[in-house]
Design a protein around this motif. Structure first.
Motif, PDB file in Angstrom:
ATOM      1  N   ARG A 152      14.209 -87.799  59.023  1.00 17.14           N
ATOM      2  CA  ARG A 152      14.239 -87.460  57.594  1.00 17.14           C
ATOM      3  C   ARG A 152      13.846 -88.666  56.737  1.00 17.14           C
ATOM      4  N   VAL A 153      13.865 -89.844  57.328  1.00 17.19           N
ATOM      5  CA  VAL A 153      13.391 -91.049  56.647  1.00 17.19           C
ATOM      6  C   VAL A 153      12.089 -91.467  57.327  1.00 17.19           C
ATOM      7  N   ALA A 154      10.984 -91.213  56.674  1.00 16.77           N
ATOM      8  CA  ALA A 154       9.670 -91.554  57.236  1.00 16.77           C
ATOM      9  C   ALA A 154       8.840 -92.221  56.150  1.00 16.77           C
ATOM     10  N   GLY A 155       8.422 -93.446  56.410  1.00 16.79           N
ATOM     11  CA  GLY A 155       7.672 -94.160  55.390  1.00 16.79           C
ATOM     12  C   GLY A 155       8.560 -94.543  54.224  1.00 16.79           C
ATOM     13  N   ARG A 156       7.969 -94.632  53.046  1.00 18.36           N
ATOM     14  CA  ARG A 156       8.699 -95.060  51.854  1.00 18.36           C
ATOM     15  C   ARG A 156       9.475 -93.876  51.285  1.00 18.36           C
ATOM     16  N   THR A 157      10.791 -93.903  51.457  1.00 12.01           N
ATOM     17  CA  THR A 157      11.653 -92.822  50.985  1.00 12.01           C
ATOM     18  C   THR A 157      12.504 -93.358  49.836  1.00 12.01           C
ATOM     19  N   PRO A 158      12.264 -92.915  48.605  1.00 11.27           N
ATOM     20  CA  PRO A 158      12.973 -93.484  47.443  1.00 11.27           C
ATOM     21  C   PRO A 158      14.450 -93.123  47.428  1.00 11.27           C
ATOM     22  N   LEU A 159      15.258 -94.072  46.965  1.00 13.16           N
ATOM     23  CA  LEU A 159      16.693 -93.853  46.751  1.00 13.16           C
ATOM     24  C   LEU A 159      16.996 -93.872  45.252  1.00 13.16           C
ATOM     25  N   LEU A 167      14.289 -97.984  56.962  1.00 11.58           N
ATOM     26  CA  LEU A 167      13.475 -97.243  57.925  1.00 11.58           C
ATOM     27  C   LEU A 167      14.047 -97.412  59.330  1.00 11.58           C
ATOM     28  N   PRO A 168      14.675 -96.351  59.875  1.00 14.19           N
ATOM     29  CA  PRO A 168      15.228 -96.445  61.232  1.00 14.19           C
ATOM     30  C   PRO A 168      14.139 -96.776  62.247  1.00 14.19           C
ATOM     31  N   SER A 210      26.268-100.098  63.631  1.00 15.89           N
ATOM     32  CA  SER A 210      26.156 -99.772  65.056  1.00 15.89           C
ATOM     33  C   SER A 210      25.392 -98.466  65.276  1.00 15.89           C
ATOM     34  N   ARG A 211      25.529 -97.513  64.349  1.00 21.20           N
ATOM     35  CA  ARG A 211      24.816 -96.235  64.521  1.00 21.20           C
ATOM     36  C   ARG A 211      23.300 -96.429  64.342  1.00 21.20           C
ATOM     37  N   LEU A 212      22.899 -97.198  63.339  1.00 25.05           N
ATOM     38  CA  LEU A 212      21.466 -97.447  63.143  1.00 25.05           C
ATOM     39  C   LEU A 212      20.895 -98.318  64.260  1.00 25.05           C
ATOM     40  N   ALA A 213      21.721 -99.216  64.804  1.00 21.47           N
ATOM     41  CA  ALA A 213      21.239-100.090  65.874  1.00 21.47           C
ATOM     42  C   ALA A 213      20.793 -99.298  67.095  1.00 21.47           C
ATOM     43  N   GLU A 214      21.394 -98.132  67.323  1.00 20.32           N
ATOM     44  CA  GLU A 214      21.038 -97.312  68.479  1.00 20.32           C
ATOM     45  C   GLU A 214      19.601 -96.795  68.395  1.00 20.32           C
ATOM     46  N   TRP A 215      19.018 -96.722  67.185  1.00 20.64           N
ATOM     47  CA  TRP A 215      17.665 -96.177  67.014  1.00 20.64           C
ATOM     48  C   TRP A 215      16.600 -97.270  66.935  1.00 20.64           C
ATOM     49  N   GLN A 216      17.041 -98.531  66.911  1.00 21.70           N
ATOM     50  CA  GLN A 216      16.072 -99.606  66.728  1.00 21.70           C
ATOM     51  C   GLN A 216      15.164 -99.767  67.946  1.00 21.70           C
ATOM     52  N   THR A 217      13.879 -99.955  67.681  1.00 19.85           N
ATOM     53  CA  THR A 217      12.911-100.279  68.728  1.00 19.85           C
ATOM     54  C   THR A 217      12.399-101.719  68.587  1.00 19.85           C
ATOM     55  N   ASN A 218      12.614-102.329  67.445  1.00 21.70           N
ATOM     56  CA  ASN A 218      12.381-103.761  67.248  1.00 21.70           C
ATOM     57  C   ASN A 218      13.272-104.243  66.113  1.00 21.70           C
ATOM     58  N   HIS A 219      13.218-105.548  65.830  1.00 18.49           N
ATOM     59  CA  HIS A 219      14.122-106.145  64.828  1.00 18.49           C
ATOM     60  C   HIS A 219      15.586-105.814  65.156  1.00 18.49           C
ATOM     61  N   PHE A 220      15.963-106.087  66.407  1.00 14.99           N
ATOM     62  CA  PHE A 220      17.307-105.747  66.867  1.00 14.99           C
ATOM     63  C   PHE A 220      18.347-106.697  66.263  1.00 14.99           C
ATOM     64  N   TRP A 221      19.603-106.255  66.293  1.00 15.76           N
ATOM     65  CA  TRP A 221      20.704-107.145  65.923  1.00 15.76           C
ATOM     66  C   TRP A 221      21.880-106.891  66.867  1.00 15.76           C
TER      67      TRP A 221
END
Length: 576
Positions: A152-159, A167-168, A210-221
C-alpha cells in the motif's frame, strides 16, 4: 502497612538514604498488582506503587517514589539530590531492572530538574522518542488492519505537510536515525545510558521498528544499539567500608552475623540469591533475632566482631551454591565458622549444597551445631556420622508468597529462556532462544553485558534482559539453566524444564520433589535440532499440566514450607 524505612520524611530529608541496604531488600509487604492512574493522596499513591514493586528490589520502589515526589514539587532540591545519588551509585541495577515506563519517568525528572541545559534537552528528546512510539502503538491497537500490506506504500506516498510515508523494504530513514542516536547517546552520561537502553528496548520489542525491519531488503538495522561499556564512575556503587559498622545493639534480642550474603557478592545482582538472603533475614527477625551485620570474608567478619558492643550469639552461614568442589572461598567461610565456634558462638550452616569437598573442609564442617542441606544428594555426600537434615532452598518461601498471591497480567509470551552458570549450556540456551524466537534472560548482572556483547558481535537478534519476578510471570513456560530460575517457576506454578548446572543442585531438587521425569532435561538436549528441542519441551510442558503432576508439585511445596519453618525454629533455639 508502608515500610518503616525509608519513609517519605527520610526521602525528603537532607540525610542520605541507605541505598545499599535497600538494594538487597525485597518488597514483600503487599501482594503484586499493576498500578494505574493517580491518587491525590500521597500515601495512597505510594501504597499503589508498593503493590507494583512487590517481589522486587526495594530500591526500585524508592526510585518510583522519588519521581512521584518530584512531580508533586515536594522538597525538590533534597529529593532530586537523592535521585541523582541513587543513579550515580546504583545505575547498574536501575538501568537493567526498571521497565521503560520508569526509565521514561527518570528522563522526565532529569528534563525538569537538571541544572545542565544540554542534559535536560537530551532527556526531553528521549522522552519524546518513547512517548511518540507509545502513541503510534496505541493508535495501531485501535485502528490497524488485521492484514498488513506493505504494497500500500509504493513510491512517494504523501502523509501531511510534505511528509511522505516511509518506503518499506528499501527506505533508509530508521537506519540513519539510529546511527545518529548511537552517536549522540553516549554511555559516559547518565541520560545517554538511559536513552541507549530505552532505544534498544524499543527496537527489540514488537514495535513499528521491529515490524518494518522484517520487510527490509537493504538499509538494515539491528534490534538494539550496539552495547558500549560505560565508565565506572557513572555506575559505581557505594564502597563498603573496611570496618563495617554493626547495626544498633538490641539487648533484648540475641544477635547473629550472616555469612555469605550472596546478594552482595561482587558488583552483581541476582534476584534468586537476594530472595534467599531476604528469606533468612525475615525468618530470623520474626523469631526475635537481631542481625549484627553480614560478612563475605574473614576481614569483614573480624571487623564486625571488633566493633560489636556485645559478641554475637550465633553465626549463620548461607551455604547456597558455594560449598562444593573444594573452592577456596568455601574453605574460608567454613574456617570462619570454626573460629566462631572457638569463640563460644553457636554455628548454623544452612541452605547449602555439599559436593566433592576435601577432608579438610569436612573437618571444618563439624563446627556446626545444625546442618540442614538443600537436597538428599548433598546429604549423602556429607561425612559419615555427621548429624544433618534436608531442608529445601529457603527462597521457596518467598517465591511462593510473592508469585502465587499477586494479580499479575496475563502471560504475553509462549516461552522464556534463562541462561546458565555453565558457559556451554548458556550458549546453547541463547542459540535456542534465537531459533525459537523466544525471549532470553540472564539472572546475574555480571553475565548480562558479556552476553549482550557476544550477541552484538555476531549480529544476533535476541536482546538479553535481566530476569525479574514480573518477567517470570509474563511467559507461559520456561526452560532454564539456573537453579533459582527453576525454583521460581515451580513456585509460580508455571511449566519449566531445566538443564543440569555446575553442581547436582538441579537434579537434587527435582529428584527430592519427584519432578525430575517431567522437568529435567538430558544434557544432550543442547545439541539437538531446534524442532526436536521444541518437541521435547512441548511434551514435558504438557505432562506438567496434568492433574497428577500439579497435585504432586503442590504437595512438595507445602512440605517444603513446613520444613523451612522447622529449620528456622531449630536455628532460633540455639540462642535460648
Amino acid at each position: 502497612m508502608l515500610p518503616s524505612y525509608p519513609s517519605v520524611e527520610d526521602m525528603v530529608s537532607i540525610r542520605p538514604l541507605d541505598f545499599e541496604l535497600l538494594r538487597n531488600e525485597v518488597v514483600t509487604d503487599l501482594h503484586y498488582a499493576p498500578s494505574f492512574g493517580k491518587h491525590q493522596n500521597l500515601q495512597q499513591q505510594i501504597r499503589m506503587l508498593e503493590h507494583e514493586f512487590s517481589g522486587q528490589s526495594r530500591l526500585k520502589l524508592v526510585h518510583a517514589t522519588l519521581n512521584v515526589l518530584l512531580r508533586r514539587d515536594i522538597e525538590v532540591d533534597n529529593v532530586y539530590r537523592q535521585f541523582r545519588r541513587l543513579w550515580a551509585e546504583h545505575g547498574d541495577l536501575l538501568i537493567e531492572t526498571l521497565d521503560s515506563r520508569w526509565l521514561i519517568s527518570a528522563c522526565d525528572s532529569i528534563s525538569d530538574h537538571s541544572d545542565d541545559s544540554c542534559e535536560a534537552s537530551n532527556a526531553a528528546l528521549c522522552s519524546l522518542f518513547m512517548n511518540t512510539l507509545k502513541l503510534t502503538e496505541t493508535e495501531r491497537l485501535i485502528t490497524a488492519s488485521a492484514k498488513p500490506d506493505p504494497t500500500r506504500v509504493a513510491g512517494r506516498t504523501p502523509l501531511f505537510d510534505g511528509m511522505t510515508a516511509f518506503l518499506p523494504t528499501s527506505g533508509d530513514m530508521p537506519a540513519n536515525l539510529l546511527k545518529r542516536l548511537d552517536r549522540r547517546l553516549s554511555p559516559e552520561t547518565l541520560i545517554g545510558l538511559i536513552g541507549r537502553e530505552l532505544v534498544s528496548r524499543a527496537l527489540s520489542a514488537d514495535t513499528v521498528f521491529s515490524r518494518l525491519a522484517e520487510w527490509q531488503t537493504n538499509h538494515f538495522w539491528q534490534g538494539y544499539l550496539f552495547p558500549r561499556p560505560a565508565p565506572t564512575r557513572v555506575l559505581r556503587r557505594s564502597v563498603t567500608p573496611a570496618n563495617p559498622q554493626p547495626t544498633t545493639a538490641e539487648p533484648s534480642r540475641p544477635g547473629y552475623i550472616l555469612l555469605n550474603d550472596t546478594g552482595r557478592l561482587g558488583d552483581s545482582f541476582h534476584f534468586g540469591t537476594v530472595y534467599a538472603c531476604c528469606a533468612i533475614r525475615q525468618n530470623l527477625a520474626s523469631l526475635q533475632w537481631h542481625e549484627i551485620g553480614w560478612a563475605n570474608d574473614r576481614a569483614r567478619f573480624d571487623a564486625l566482631l571488633a566493633d560489636a558492643k556485645s559478641p554475637p550469639t550465633l553465626v549463620v552461614l548461607n551455604g547456597e551454591g558455594t560449598l562444593h568442589h573444594g573452592a577456596a572461598r568455601a574453605a574460608e567461610l567454613l574456617s570462619i565458622c570454626a573460629h566462631a565456634k572457638q569463640l563460644g558462638m553457636k554455628v548454623a550452616i544452612i541452605n547449602s549444597v555439599w559436593e566433592d569437598n576435601p577432608s579438610s573442609m569436612e573437618e571444618l564442617l563439624k563446627s556446626a551445631d545444625v546442618i540442614p542441606v538443600r537436597d538428599s544428594q548433598s546429604l549423602a555426600s556429607l561425612p559419615a556420622g555427621l548429624s544433618a537434615t534436608v531442608t529445601p532452598d529457603v527462597s521457596i518461601q518467598l517465591f511462593l508468597r510473592t508469585l502465587r498471591k499477586g494479580s499479575f497480567l496475563p502471560p504475553q509470551h509462549e516461552i522464556g529462556v534463562i541462561d546458565s552458570v555453565v558457559p556451554r549450556n548458556s550458549a546453547a540456551l541463547l542459540r535456542f532462544a534465537e531459533r525459537a524466537d523466544a525471549r532470553f534472560f540472564v539472572m546475574p548482572i555480571g553475565n548480562l553485558r558479556k552476553t549482550r556483547n557476544a550477541v552484538a558481535e555476531r549480529s544476533g537478534h535476541v536482546w538479553p534482559r535481566l530476569l525479574q519476578a514480573t518477567d517470570l510471570m509474563a511467559a507461559k513456560a520456561w526452560v532454564t539453566g539456573r537453579f533459582h530460575g527453576l525454583i521460581a517457576a515451580v513456585c509460580a506454578g508455571i511449566p519449566v524444564c531445566a538443564l543440569p548446572s555446575n553442581t547436582k543442585k538441579v537434579e537434587g531438587f527435582l529428584h527430592d520433589a519427584g519432578l525430575a521425569e517431567a522437568c529435567l532435561l538430558d544434557p544432550t538436549w543442547t545439541d539437538a535440532p531446534v524442532l526436536q528441542q521444541r518437541d521435547e519441551l512441548a511434551r514435558r510442558f504438557e505432562t506438567q499440566q496434568s492433574a497428577a503432576f500439579i497435585e504432586h508439585r503442590e504437595a512438595y511445596l507445602e512440605t517444603a514450607e513446613m520444613k523451612i519453618n522447622q529449620m528456622f525454629g531449630a536455628v532460633a533455639r540455639l540462642g535460648f
